[in-house]
Design an enzyme around this catalytic site. Sequence first.
Site, PDB file in Angstrom:
ATOM      1  N   ASP A  55       6.073   0.890   6.892  1.00 48.98           N
ATOM      2  CA  ASP A  55       4.599   0.584   6.522  1.00 48.98           C
ATOM      3  C   ASP A  55       4.219   1.772   5.790  1.00 48.98           C
ATOM      4  O   ASP A  55       3.929   2.946   6.087  1.00 48.98           O
ATOM      5  CB  ASP A  55       3.836   0.772   7.903  1.00 48.98           C
ATOM      6  CG  ASP A  55       2.648   0.337   7.768  1.00 48.98           C
ATOM      7  OD1 ASP A  55       2.013  -0.206   6.615  1.00 48.98           O
ATOM      8  OD2 ASP A  55       1.592   0.440   8.904  1.00 48.98           O
ATOM      9  N   GLU A  89      -5.102   2.018   2.737  1.00 45.66           N
ATOM     10  CA  GLU A  89      -5.173   0.713   3.415  1.00 45.66           C
ATOM     11  C   GLU A  89      -5.254   0.875   4.822  1.00 45.66           C
ATOM     12  O   GLU A  89      -6.175   0.223   5.738  1.00 45.66           O
ATOM     13  CB  GLU A  89      -3.972   0.043   3.147  1.00 45.66           C
ATOM     14  CG  GLU A  89      -3.653  -1.316   3.880  1.00 45.66           C
ATOM     15  CD  GLU A  89      -3.304  -1.437   5.482  1.00 45.66           C
ATOM     16  OE1 GLU A  89      -3.687  -2.319   6.169  1.00 45.66           O
ATOM     17  OE2 GLU A  89      -2.872  -0.556   5.812  1.00 45.66           O
ATOM     18  N   GLU A  90      -4.482   2.071   5.403  1.00 48.11           N
ATOM     19  CA  GLU A  90      -4.505   2.312   7.108  1.00 48.11           C
ATOM     20  C   GLU A  90      -5.889   2.648   7.371  1.00 48.11           C
ATOM     21  O   GLU A  90      -6.115   2.285   8.648  1.00 48.11           O
ATOM     22  CB  GLU A  90      -3.453   3.453   7.057  1.00 48.11           C
ATOM     23  CG  GLU A  90      -1.989   3.155   6.799  1.00 48.11           C
ATOM     24  CD  GLU A  90      -1.513   1.988   7.746  1.00 48.11           C
ATOM     25  OE1 GLU A  90      -2.119   1.631   8.688  1.00 48.11           O
ATOM     26  OE2 GLU A  90      -0.358   1.726   7.574  1.00 48.11           O
ATOM     27  N   HIS A 123       0.787  -1.410   0.139  1.00 42.57           N
ATOM     28  CA  HIS A 123      -0.048   0.109   0.016  1.00 42.57           C
ATOM     29  C   HIS A 123       1.037   1.318   0.021  1.00 42.57           C
ATOM     30  O   HIS A 123       2.010   1.171   0.565  1.00 42.57           O
ATOM     31  CB  HIS A 123      -0.909  -0.040   1.187  1.00 42.57           C
ATOM     32  CG  HIS A 123      -0.518  -0.053   2.578  1.00 42.57           C
ATOM     33  ND1 HIS A 123      -0.053   1.095   3.063  1.00 42.57           N
ATOM     34  CD2 HIS A 123      -0.355  -1.101   3.376  1.00 42.57           C
ATOM     35  CE1 HIS A 123       0.297   0.967   4.498  1.00 42.57           C
ATOM     36  NE2 HIS A 123       0.269  -0.320   4.518  1.00 42.57           N
TER      37      HIS A 123
HETATM   38 ZN   LIG Z   1       0.369  -1.398   6.391  1.00 39.70          ZN
END
Ligand SMILES: [Zn+2]
Length: 484
Positions: free
Chosen positions: A294, A328-329, A282
């Site tokens: 992330d 996504e988050e 993502h």
């Molecule tokens: Zn992630």
Amino acid sequence: MRSLSFITKATLSGLALLSSSLYASPYSSATLDAAEALKQQALNSSDAYQIVEDLTTEIGPRLTGSDNDLRAVDWALARMTTLGFNNVYKEPVEVPHWVRRVNQAEVISPYPQPLVITALGNSISTPKAGLTAAIVRFADFDALKAAPEGSLTGKLAFIDHKMERYRDGRGYGPVVKARSQGASVAASKGAVGLLLRSVGTDSARFAHTGTMRYADGITKIPAAALSAPDADQLTRMLARHSDIQIKLDIQTEIHPPATSYNVIGEISGSSKADEIVLIGAHLDSWDEGTGALDDGAGVGIVLGAAKQIIDANLTPERTIRVVLFAAEEVGLIGAKAYRDAHKSELDKHYIAAEADFGAGPIYALHSRVSETALPQMDQLAALLAPLGVERGNNNSWGGPDMSVLPPLGVPVAGLALDGTDYFDYHHTPDDTLDKIPPKAIQQSMTVYTLFSWLMANSNTELRPIPLPKAGESRRAPPKPKADK
Ligand SMILES: [Zn+2]
């Protein structure tokens, strides 16, 4: 990190030969020869690291709905074009647009001092002047749920549940529900705000943000995470004094929905061009770090893997499609948009896998394929074994964004990234490039390169998959050993 062992061409062919006596090889010798060359190429490449460095330096934080989110989309389109994908495009996704302005907290009495907090994503604001209230501690979310109605009237609920550290991250599931649902449960008991011990495994004085949502019909209250040492501090204060008054000042903005994009690049297939091997990561991140682990790492791993195949001038039989998902988050919003936009070709998705758990290295190949395809997955794992990858289970969900696909019958793989340290940095200001070990991300990229190439050229069927059962955990069942 374990050292990487190199294997020779003879070993790869030998493995294929060995397994062919038990099971017809799904790969031609030309495919295996190319895989060997790709492996050597990838193990000498810093492409994945370079891609994360560029993304985190040139764009930085990429909060869904922000200007940087859109700059990241443009960056990804340009990068995919430069890398030489055949087909590069974006697909619109309607996304929430929440902005953090202020998050401050302090103990007012009886031990006045500042606290380190961060607002949870989607939290509303406190009144402009802040709010001051006594805190009530709960050991975990279940304890809060068990509190009598009205028992928190006018107070701040404090959930103090410590997350446990595991290589596969399974400590996350038991604590993260308190982050997503805690505010509404606290509000239903009369609370005016929620303080949550950070969902993380570190003892750094950073708080971990992450998304939360409000239940319908329940008063919305502001919600924030405390750093681990601040949670400990509050617990010590409560042991000395029952009335700990906290002032909370959270200012956020909730704007109308914005448009972001899933960014897609393809290496067109030859004889089976309509079939798709889907790899993804993502593109969005939280706002306080630069989204290196992330999920800049995942972006580097999957783009880097595709680059190896493009640079080697190889044409896969199936199309290899890389998707960098939006949002996504904040609830897998890009993934759901992809699923809906591609409904008519989901039956042509051969297999899907997402890298979204840091930089690696990858230590296991999980899958969700038909019983009859298990030997093929075993053989794939044998080909990956020299890189330190073991065969895992057949209960994979394919990663967060890909998890929307198995319920519709799409086979998935879970290339398990070593997440031992992942939750030390996850969703904090400390998620920055220096946390990415170049050798680890190189190994992860190499595994994705081989996975993509071999899956795009294998000649066996992976369907029908065992469909996930209602309520089935999205994490692999705990293993008895080998975890730290
Ligand atoms: Zn992630």
